[in-house]
Design a protein around this motif. Structure first.
Motif, PDB file in Angstrom:
ATOM      1  N   HIS A 263       0.822  -1.204   0.000  1.00 40.36           N
ATOM      2  CA  HIS A 263       0.000   0.000   0.000  1.00 40.36           C
ATOM      3  C   HIS A 263       0.863   1.265   0.000  1.00 40.36           C
ATOM      4  O   HIS A 263       2.015   1.253   0.448  1.00 40.36           O
ATOM      5  CB  HIS A 263      -0.879   0.055   1.251  1.00 40.36           C
TER       6      HIS A 263
ATOM      7  N   TYR B  59       0.910   5.479   1.266  1.00 40.84           N
ATOM      8  CA  TYR B  59       0.492   6.300   2.399  1.00 40.84           C
ATOM      9  C   TYR B  59      -0.051   7.620   1.860  1.00 40.84           C
ATOM     10  O   TYR B  59       0.670   8.418   1.260  1.00 40.84           O
ATOM     11  CB  TYR B  59       1.692   6.540   3.309  1.00 40.84           C
ATOM     12  N   TYR B  60      -1.362   7.840   2.057  1.00 39.25           N
ATOM     13  CA  TYR B  60      -2.044   9.011   1.514  1.00 39.25           C
ATOM     14  C   TYR B  60      -2.769   9.751   2.651  1.00 39.25           C
ATOM     15  O   TYR B  60      -3.995   9.635   2.791  1.00 39.25           O
ATOM     16  CB  TYR B  60      -3.084   8.597   0.466  1.00 39.25           C
ATOM     17  N   PRO B  61      -2.062  10.519   3.462  1.00 42.08           N
ATOM     18  CA  PRO B  61      -2.722  11.184   4.590  1.00 42.08           C
ATOM     19  C   PRO B  61      -3.705  12.253   4.113  1.00 42.08           C
ATOM     20  O   PRO B  61      -3.488  12.908   3.084  1.00 42.08           O
ATOM     21  CB  PRO B  61      -1.559  11.808   5.356  1.00 42.08           C
TER      22      PRO B  61
ATOM     23  N   ASP C  84       6.723   6.630   0.973  1.00 38.11           N
ATOM     24  CA  ASP C  84       6.284   7.297   2.201  1.00 38.11           C
ATOM     25  C   ASP C  84       5.755   6.283   3.222  1.00 38.11           C
ATOM     26  O   ASP C  84       5.903   6.497   4.436  1.00 38.11           O
ATOM     27  CB  ASP C  84       5.198   8.321   1.891  1.00 38.11           C
ATOM     28  N   MET C  85       5.140   5.205   2.741  1.00 41.77           N
ATOM     29  CA  MET C  85       4.671   4.169   3.670  1.00 41.77           C
ATOM     30  C   MET C  85       5.839   3.590   4.463  1.00 41.77           C
ATOM     31  O   MET C  85       5.740   3.400   5.695  1.00 41.77           O
ATOM     32  CB  MET C  85       3.958   3.054   2.900  1.00 41.77           C
TER      33      MET C  85
ATOM     34  N   GLU D 177       7.193   6.491   6.857  1.00 43.07           N
ATOM     35  CA  GLU D 177       6.279   6.792   7.958  1.00 43.07           C
ATOM     36  C   GLU D 177       6.207   5.645   8.954  1.00 43.07           C
ATOM     37  O   GLU D 177       6.064   5.858  10.161  1.00 43.07           O
ATOM     38  CB  GLU D 177       4.889   7.120   7.420  1.00 43.07           C
ATOM     39  N   THR D 178       6.310   4.411   8.452  1.00 34.87           N
ATOM     40  CA  THR D 178       6.316   3.256   9.354  1.00 34.87           C
ATOM     41  C   THR D 178       7.552   3.271  10.246  1.00 34.87           C
ATOM     42  O   THR D 178       7.460   3.053  11.459  1.00 34.87           O
ATOM     43  CB  THR D 178       6.251   1.951   8.546  1.00 34.87           C
TER      44      THR D 178
ATOM     45  N   TRP E  11      -4.022   2.502  10.258  1.00 38.29           N
ATOM     46  CA  TRP E  11      -3.823   3.470   9.166  1.00 38.29           C
ATOM     47  C   TRP E  11      -4.802   3.214   8.014  1.00 38.29           C
ATOM     48  O   TRP E  11      -4.502   3.505   6.865  1.00 38.29           O
ATOM     49  CB  TRP E  11      -2.385   3.401   8.657  1.00 38.29           C
TER      50      TRP E  11
ATOM     51  N   GLU F  23      -5.425   6.296   6.109  1.00 42.40           N
ATOM     52  CA  GLU F  23      -4.241   6.769   5.379  1.00 42.40           C
ATOM     53  C   GLU F  23      -3.999   5.988   4.094  1.00 42.40           C
ATOM     54  O   GLU F  23      -3.327   6.489   3.184  1.00 42.40           O
ATOM     55  CB  GLU F  23      -3.007   6.695   6.281  1.00 42.40           C
ATOM     56  N   VAL F  24      -4.508   4.767   4.014  1.00 38.13           N
ATOM     57  CA  VAL F  24      -4.296   3.965   2.800  1.00 38.13           C
ATOM     58  C   VAL F  24      -5.571   3.843   1.964  1.00 38.13           C
ATOM     59  O   VAL F  24      -5.569   3.164   0.935  1.00 38.13           O
ATOM     60  CB  VAL F  24      -3.756   2.549   3.128  1.00 38.13           C
TER      61      VAL F  24
END
Length: 305
Positions: A52, A54-56, A70-71, A74-75, A244, A247-248
């Protein structure tokens, strides 16, 4: 408690887990064949990261490939990782996470996958990137890892836990190969946490998950609460979890869009029926997220010194 935890305690097994336990070898072969067949198509459209993005909410527009990077970032940030000496990527795909983390921290990395095609491709990309001296991949079973006790100070599993028919053994192996003081990170799909008094998921929810399981070679799902219990059972400390799913949320819509481009349709036809079946089920994953049934969760902990 969820169906996964009930199965661990000797209660009636859900259909999907019963099939997995009775047909362990076919499940493993099914997973390997699924990724043998589909990985080239995924790489051609999405690149080296097979997970996946990461789309905040409120974030700036970005490419799907950047969302996947970014996933990882950010993890690592969320888990408090500020360095590593040697990491293992359990369910490594074609090695995207391993190479990214090895570059970031200057560490060694090992990866395992059930797919011979993925392992070979991961090694080829790594050699071409000039990283073959410290990063390598092999075919291996996450439930019986080909590594020594305490070998890694970072144990990483990005979207492989959902394939594990025995979640307890999965966590046990992650803890075994983790060095004292090292960190374990699991990022995976789960079902929602059951509320007090609920014996299990609703019939509608279980039916949806069963259809997803059939297409993606998944055994029974569990909840993040089940993973937390298993972490505690292994004596892991500093346990932290998060959800999250929001976010996904855009991810499956993006995957569906790319699947129905000219390149995507052509690739699906070349890849074969197993990959086509997976593509046809993608709207069910999106539906599961909208229902609040499918959860995208993270759990991390340290192994005591």
């Amino acid at each position: 408690m969820s169906a996964c935890w009930l199965s661990l305690e000797g209660q009636p097994l859900p259909r999907s887990l019963l099939c997995a336990l009775l047909q362990r070898k076919p499940l493993k072969e099914g997973i390997a064949n699924f990724y043998d067949e589909s990985s080239q198509l995924w790489e051609s459209i999405w690149g080296e990261h097979m997970h996946h993005g990461y789309y905040p909410k409120g974030g700036k527009p970005k490419s799907n490939q950047q969302a996947q990077i970014d996933m990882i970032e950010e993890t690592l940030r969320w888990a408090g990782v500020d360095g590593a000496t040697k990491m293992v990527d359990v369910g490594c795909g074609i090695g995207g996470s391993s190479r990214h983390i090895a570059r970031k921290y200057g560490c060694e990395a090992r990866g395992i996958t059930l797919s011979p095609v993925q392992a070979a491709r991961a090694n080829a990309i790594t050699q071409a990137a000039g990283m073959g001296d410290r990063v390598s991949f092999q075919v291996g079973d996450a439930l019986n890892q080909p590594f020594s006790d305490g070998e890694f100070d970072l144990v990483w599993s990005m979207e492989s836990g959902e394939h594990m028919p025995d979640k307890r053994q999965f966590v046990r192996e992650l803890a075994r190969v983790c060095a004292p003081g090292g960190r374990i990170i699991i990022v995976t799909w789960c079902h929602r946490v059951l509320q007090p008094g609920e014996a299990g998921l609703t019939e509608e929810e279980q039916s949806l998950l069963d259809r997803i399981c059939e297409a993606y070679y998944l055994p029974a799902w569990c909840s993040i609460a089940d993973y937390e219990r298993l972490f505690k059972e292994q004596g892991l400390t500093d346990i932290k979890t998060t959800d999250w799913s929001e976010e996904v949320a855009p991810f499956w819509g993006e995957v569906i869009k790319t699947a129905f481009t000219t390149e995507g349709i052509s690739g699906l036809l070349k890849a074969g029926w197993t990959t086509i079946k997976g593509a046809l089920v993608m709207p069910l994953m999106a539906q599961g997220f909208r229902m609040g049934l499918v959860k995208f969760v993270l759990i991390t902990a340290r192994k005591p010194q």
